[in-house]
Write an enzyme that holds these catalytic residues in place. Structure first.
Site, PDB file in Angstrom:
ATOM      1  N   ASP A  94       0.859  -1.177   0.000  1.00 10.70           N
ATOM      2  CA  ASP A  94       0.000   0.000   0.000  1.00 10.70           C
ATOM      3  C   ASP A  94       0.903   1.238   0.000  1.00 10.70           C
ATOM      4  O   ASP A  94       2.130   1.127  -0.015  1.00 10.70           O
ATOM      5  CB  ASP A  94      -0.973  -0.042   1.178  1.00 10.70           C
ATOM      6  CG  ASP A  94      -0.265  -0.067   2.517  1.00 10.70           C
ATOM      7  OD1 ASP A  94       0.972   0.037   2.539  1.00 10.70           O
ATOM      8  OD2 ASP A  94      -0.948  -0.189   3.541  1.00 10.70           O
ATOM      9  N   ASP A 266      -7.971  -7.513   0.774  1.00  9.57           N
ATOM     10  CA  ASP A 266      -6.926  -7.784   1.767  1.00  9.57           C
ATOM     11  C   ASP A 266      -7.453  -7.367   3.118  1.00  9.57           C
ATOM     12  O   ASP A 266      -8.307  -6.481   3.203  1.00  9.57           O
ATOM     13  CB  ASP A 266      -5.650  -6.978   1.483  1.00  9.57           C
ATOM     14  CG  ASP A 266      -5.772  -5.560   2.028  1.00  9.57           C
ATOM     15  OD1 ASP A 266      -6.446  -4.726   1.384  1.00  9.57           O
ATOM     16  OD2 ASP A 266      -5.240  -5.280   3.120  1.00  9.57           O
ATOM     17  N   CYS A 304     -13.366 -28.831   6.631  1.00  4.63           N
ATOM     18  CA  CYS A 304     -12.331 -27.880   6.218  1.00  4.63           C
ATOM     19  C   CYS A 304     -11.050 -28.662   5.926  1.00  4.63           C
ATOM     20  O   CYS A 304     -10.655 -29.548   6.689  1.00  4.63           O
ATOM     21  CB  CYS A 304     -12.085 -26.840   7.305  1.00  4.63           C
ATOM     22  SG  CYS A 304     -10.730 -25.710   6.906  1.00  4.63           S
ATOM     23  N   CYS A 306      -7.960 -27.446   5.695  1.00  3.63           N
ATOM     24  CA  CYS A 306      -6.713 -26.790   6.095  1.00  3.63           C
ATOM     25  C   CYS A 306      -5.893 -27.703   7.000  1.00  3.63           C
ATOM     26  O   CYS A 306      -6.411 -28.658   7.586  1.00  3.63           O
ATOM     27  CB  CYS A 306      -6.992 -25.447   6.779  1.00  3.63           C
ATOM     28  SG  CYS A 306      -7.385 -25.542   8.540  1.00  3.63           S
ATOM     29  N   CYS A 309      -7.396 -27.994  10.608  1.00  2.00           N
ATOM     30  CA  CYS A 309      -8.609 -28.813  10.751  1.00  2.00           C
ATOM     31  C   CYS A 309      -8.350 -30.279  10.436  1.00  2.00           C
ATOM     32  O   CYS A 309      -9.011 -31.161  10.975  1.00  2.00           O
ATOM     33  CB  CYS A 309      -9.730 -28.253   9.877  1.00  2.00           C
ATOM     34  SG  CYS A 309     -10.415 -26.715  10.556  1.00  2.00           S
ATOM     35  N   HIS A 335      -5.833 -21.615   9.714  1.00  2.03           N
ATOM     36  CA  HIS A 335      -7.244 -21.902   9.406  1.00  2.03           C
ATOM     37  C   HIS A 335      -7.951 -20.674   8.848  1.00  2.03           C
ATOM     38  O   HIS A 335      -8.634 -20.754   7.824  1.00  2.03           O
ATOM     39  CB  HIS A 335      -8.004 -22.404  10.639  1.00  2.03           C
ATOM     40  CG  HIS A 335      -9.484 -22.437  10.386  1.00  2.03           C
ATOM     41  ND1 HIS A 335     -10.091 -23.464   9.690  1.00  2.03           N
ATOM     42  CD2 HIS A 335     -10.467 -21.532  10.655  1.00  2.03           C
ATOM     43  CE1 HIS A 335     -11.382 -23.194   9.569  1.00  2.03           C
ATOM     44  NE2 HIS A 335     -11.636 -22.033  10.140  1.00  2.03           N
TER      45      HIS A 335
END
Lengths: 371, 371
Positions: A94, A266, A304, A306, A309, A335
């Site tokens: 940014d 974002d 999930c 991930c 998980c 996660h």
């Protein structure tokens, strides 16, 4: 003149929702996409290898923070931000504008730029459009942002002033920008005022940026106002360039934003929540400190995929939180980031299969039911 | 009676140094080996996936800590420690004895056991040989330890008492021990007194344990005393069982211990140092906060194959430390753990190639040169 390494390829639309590819020198960004935030050249508590496993492509870092520490010169000396933080994929920085207005002490704004005191050591610093671009060129991200001013969303007089300044500064950023391996995005401001947003979108899109951002949202306005502002702006922005909604990362805001044609998001939310033991799910947030999870052998969210998980129970995560173990922040960050990236991946799929509206409704019903 | 799932296979010797394999229900441990410590069912700041990448096989967890929080019952309910902390490879739990004597408040010792106040909430708790075994059976580690008493190394009268108690408690642990899928190791005590160590080694090795540990070292005695105690004990311990030097993890202590026939080591040192920005190298420790690293584009150690050294500069790590980023602890922990595991791997190779003495000398010369 050689062709720009940047281009936006529109793959599919479904209503206003778009699936595309933004080509960059460090790889393709499949949109819509959520970008994890690595404020100080690190996504907090997560390694680049873990980010790769999560499926992140674009990572954001903050110019304000890197300007103050360790300094853009050091990052440049180390070969630029990609090498410094070991993220070989696309990076966005940014402009520093938002943090100057939200974090810095005793800021003094003039038409040329902003003088402020560092929140770290109180030293006096200055950012102008030219300095922001210079810093961002040293950092070397693929996508860099125009220096803008973000005003409180409901203050019309201030928004008129800030918008005018943002437009003038956008011109100066375009003039200052030199590196052809960096894409400079323009930023639309205008608070929660539709007419100002239209005016800003028209002005900024009249300048030849390879991408456009909507700034000054998710800063206090209502959800309805956010939706309206996105709609009026996206109706004006060109369709052949990516559209980036800055600082937005609540699950429902992603779903709603994508529906209105946003390509890039974002937010620090997923990692910040994780450090406060809050896990994102389809049914809202879980506070993992809650005693009801003490004996819970299930994962944060059933189904999930991930790492967290697939391998850890809520009972274990609660234990880590209670025992103040750093691993809690890492596992919940993994996660939460996966969760938002999975929304953007599933959204992309739904757009390509012309069922985005259904996807969005199912999503939002779950969240509503949880409230 | 079925054969025990535990056995120690001696592969090679070189002087007193040994290369072997300890077979366990959760996999083979190639010795000599360094075991990372996961005090509260997590190796601090490191995921199990990262531990696997580092090449860890055996991980230690602390009975005292897990007894107090989250409690052995909860871990058992979650399927045991392997499942709870997601470490499918061998795990060792200590007996809780060491922490009772070093961490707990207001402990009161009697022949039957120890009553103490939890360092977490001040609640009154009790550990006896039988309770320690019961807790360790609930936790379900592959290797469990006899409940012992560790005395200050130079206090002869106390060591005589503590040793006698340790021997009596070892018998009671053997009696209490039931799970055939857990190997109960005996512990030799005796402080810095060679005659007591001999007596303890003879007594403990007369009991039929599948492995033996040397406790009460690296707690204040000199390096020469540590070396002597290891030598007198290992001269007595049987050669067909693994030998574990508890709580030892300085690089030179590994090199010296392996030379004297130690097979297993554990220590919090590498991860604790990492959280205080100290990186282990062949030439001693680096304090990554040191300003001399601000512009250092090299890794922690040239030639190191760990994730951290392959991907991050000292300048970046220093930036993370200065900016108080959690990733610093993770990346330096990964390096330090890899560093100690690499010593044990290289030591094993050197033993198998009958060049351990040379390996050890080269190692120790580097460390001496740095001092």
């Amino acid at each position: 003149m050689s062709a720009s390494p940047f281009s936006y390829e529109l793959i599919a639309t479904d209503g206003d929702a778009r699936a595309g590819i933004f080509h960059t020198p460090h790889g393709d960004i499949f949109t819509p996409i959520f970008a994890p935030v690595g404020t100080q050249a690190t996504v907090k508590a997560v390694t680049p290898a873990q980010l790769t496993e999560i499926g992140a492509s674009l990572v954001l870092s903050n110019t304000y923070h890197l300007f103050l520490r360790p300094g853009a010169e050091l990052v440049a000396e180390m070969g630029g931000l990609h090498k410094f933080m070991n993220w070989p994929n696309p990076i966005l920085t940014d402009s520093g504008g938002y943090q100057v207005f939200s974090l810095a002490k005793m800021r003094k704004i003039d038409e040329d730029g902003v003088t402020f005191k560092s929140h770290i050591d109180g030293s006096t610093r200055r950012l102008t459009p030219e300095i922001s671009i210079e810093i961002q060129e040293k950092l070397g991200a693929d996508i860099i942002m125009a220096f803008d001013e973000c005003a409180p969303p409901e203050d019309r007089a201030y928004n008129e002033l800030a918008m005018a300044r943002t437009h003038a500064w956008a011109e100066r950023c375009l003039m200052a920008h030199r590196r052809s391996d960096q894409a400079l995005f323009g930023i639309v401001q205008g608070g929660a005022f539709a007419d100002l947003r239209r005016q800003s979108a028209a002005t900024i899109s009249s300048m030849d940026f390879p991408g456009y951002a909507i700034g000054g949202l998710s800063v206090g306005e209502t959800k309805a106002e956010m939706a309206e502002m996105i709609e009026v702006v996206n109706a004006i922005l060109p369709t052949n360039k990516p559209r980036y909604l800055m600082g937005v990362g609540a699950p429902e805001d992603l779903v709603n934003g994508i529906q209105r044609g946003i390509d890039i998001f974002d937010c620090v939310l997923p990692t910040r929540l994780a450090r406060h033991q809050a896990a994102m799910t389809h049914l809202g947030r879980l506070n993992l400190l809650n005693a009801s999870f003490a004996h819970d052998a299930g994962p944060i969210e059933e189904g999930c995929a991930c790492y967290t998980c697939r391998n850890f129970t809520r009972a274990y995560l609660r234990h880590l939180v209670v025992a103040k173990e750093m691993l809690a922040a890492t596992l919940v960050s993994i996660h939460n980031l996966f969760f938002l990236l999975e929304i953007s991946r599933q959204a992309r799929q739904a757009i390509q299969e012309s069922r985005y509206k259904q996807f969005a409704e199912e999503w939002l019903v779950g969240l509503d039911a949880a409230e």
